[in-house]
Scaffold this motif. Structure first.
Motif, PDB file in Angstrom:
ATOM      1  N   GLU A 190      -1.205   7.919  -0.029  1.00 49.42           N
ATOM      2  CA  GLU A 190      -1.491   9.057  -0.905  1.00 49.42           C
ATOM      3  C   GLU A 190      -1.672  10.331  -0.090  1.00 49.42           C
ATOM      4  O   GLU A 190      -1.246  11.395  -0.495  1.00 49.42           O
ATOM      5  CB  GLU A 190      -2.751   8.784  -1.733  1.00 49.42           C
ATOM      6  N   ASN A 226     -10.305   1.647  -7.460  1.00 53.17           N
ATOM      7  CA  ASN A 226      -9.868   2.979  -7.931  1.00 53.17           C
ATOM      8  C   ASN A 226     -10.766   3.463  -9.037  1.00 53.17           C
ATOM      9  O   ASN A 226     -11.302   2.753  -9.812  1.00 53.17           O
ATOM     10  CB  ASN A 226      -8.419   2.916  -8.440  1.00 53.17           C
ATOM     11  N   LYS A 233      -3.191   3.502  -1.554  1.00 54.95           N
ATOM     12  CA  LYS A 233      -3.534   2.840  -2.808  1.00 54.95           C
ATOM     13  C   LYS A 233      -2.612   1.655  -3.032  1.00 54.95           C
ATOM     14  O   LYS A 233      -1.433   1.702  -2.702  1.00 54.95           O
ATOM     15  CB  LYS A 233      -3.421   3.799  -3.986  1.00 54.95           C
ATOM     16  N   ARG A 234      -3.193   0.592  -3.619  1.00 52.94           N
ATOM     17  CA  ARG A 234      -2.433  -0.594  -3.998  1.00 52.94           C
ATOM     18  C   ARG A 234      -3.107  -1.158  -5.242  1.00 52.94           C
ATOM     19  O   ARG A 234      -4.293  -1.457  -5.218  1.00 52.94           O
ATOM     20  CB  ARG A 234      -2.430  -1.622  -2.872  1.00 52.94           C
ATOM     21  N   GLU A 235      -2.320  -1.289  -6.299  1.00 57.30           N
ATOM     22  CA  GLU A 235      -2.830  -1.797  -7.562  1.00 57.30           C
ATOM     23  C   GLU A 235      -4.109  -1.063  -7.941  1.00 57.30           C
ATOM     24  O   GLU A 235      -4.080   0.125  -8.177  1.00 57.30           O
ATOM     25  CB  GLU A 235      -3.010  -3.319  -7.502  1.00 57.30           C
ATOM     26  N   LYS A 236      -5.243  -1.754  -7.949  1.00 56.48           N
ATOM     27  CA  LYS A 236      -6.499  -1.128  -8.383  1.00 56.48           C
ATOM     28  C   LYS A 236      -7.447  -0.834  -7.224  1.00 56.48           C
ATOM     29  O   LYS A 236      -8.645  -0.697  -7.411  1.00 56.48           O
ATOM     30  CB  LYS A 236      -7.205  -2.035  -9.401  1.00 56.48           C
ATOM     31  N   GLU A 237      -6.881  -0.732  -6.007  1.00 54.71           N
ATOM     32  CA  GLU A 237      -7.722  -0.518  -4.833  1.00 54.71           C
ATOM     33  C   GLU A 237      -7.261   0.676  -4.010  1.00 54.71           C
ATOM     34  O   GLU A 237      -6.086   1.033  -4.006  1.00 54.71           O
ATOM     35  CB  GLU A 237      -7.717  -1.759  -3.933  1.00 54.71           C
ATOM     36  N   THR A 238      -8.208   1.259  -3.295  1.00 59.08           N
ATOM     37  CA  THR A 238      -7.945   2.331  -2.348  1.00 59.08           C
ATOM     38  C   THR A 238      -8.376   1.861  -0.969  1.00 59.08           C
ATOM     39  O   THR A 238      -9.462   1.279  -0.818  1.00 59.08           O
ATOM     40  CB  THR A 238      -8.731   3.604  -2.728  1.00 59.08           C
ATOM     41  N   TRP A 252       0.837  -1.192   0.000  1.00 61.09           N
ATOM     42  CA  TRP A 252       0.000   0.000   0.000  1.00 61.09           C
ATOM     43  C   TRP A 252       0.876   1.247   0.000  1.00 61.09           C
ATOM     44  O   TRP A 252       1.822   1.342   0.774  1.00 61.09           O
ATOM     45  CB  TRP A 252      -0.908   0.020   1.224  1.00 61.09           C
ATOM     46  N   TYR A 303      -5.064   7.362   3.821  1.00 58.58           N
ATOM     47  CA  TYR A 303      -5.594   7.096   2.481  1.00 58.58           C
ATOM     48  C   TYR A 303      -4.483   6.426   1.676  1.00 58.58           C
ATOM     49  O   TYR A 303      -3.460   7.047   1.407  1.00 58.58           O
ATOM     50  CB  TYR A 303      -6.009   8.436   1.867  1.00 58.58           C
TER      51      TYR A 303
END
Length: 121
Positions: free
Chosen positions: A89, A121, A95-100, A86, A93
């Motif tokens: 941001e 995301n 982000k990792r790959e296609k997730e928040t 992760w 908050y």
């Protein structure tokens, strides 16, 4: 003689591996987020778990609670989340790959509640 040495080495390896596995038995994870450990002795609120999978990704809402210091819990997750892929941001908050992942902390008397939300995301 050589067989005894090899046997002793194998026994030591197995004993060491057993101790490592036993030490990891005490780790609990946030329900719904399989790779996220729970801070200290906090507990999952099983009634809070909501998981919803879509074509865009998963939605997860879950909560843990217990007697803990907010600052220490926040430091723990800020330290461990980058090791799990992760990227922070902004405050709480990630982000990792296609997730928040969004983390909210709430103190109520002497109980700390931590809310985890994963969104695509």
């Amino acid at each position: 003689m050589m067989k005894k040495v090899i046997l002793n080495i194998l026994i030591l390896i197995l004993l060491n591996k057993s101790q490592i596995l036993h030490a990891n038995d005490n780790i609990s994870f946030v329900e719904g987020i399989a790779d996220l450990p729970i801070f200290e002795d906090m507990k999952n609120n099983k009634e809070s778990l909501v998981i919803f999978d879509t074509n865009e990704g998963r939605f997860v809402n879950t909560e843990i609670f217990g007697k803990a210091e907010l600052d220490e819990a926040q430091k723990f997750y800020n330290r461990i989340l980058p090791n799990l892929g992760w990227k922070e941001e902004e405050l709480n908050y990630f982000k990792r790959e296609k997730e928040t992942l969004i983390i909210n902390y709430k103190e109520n008397r002497d109980v700390l509640y931590i809310f985890f939300k994963i969104l695509p995301n």
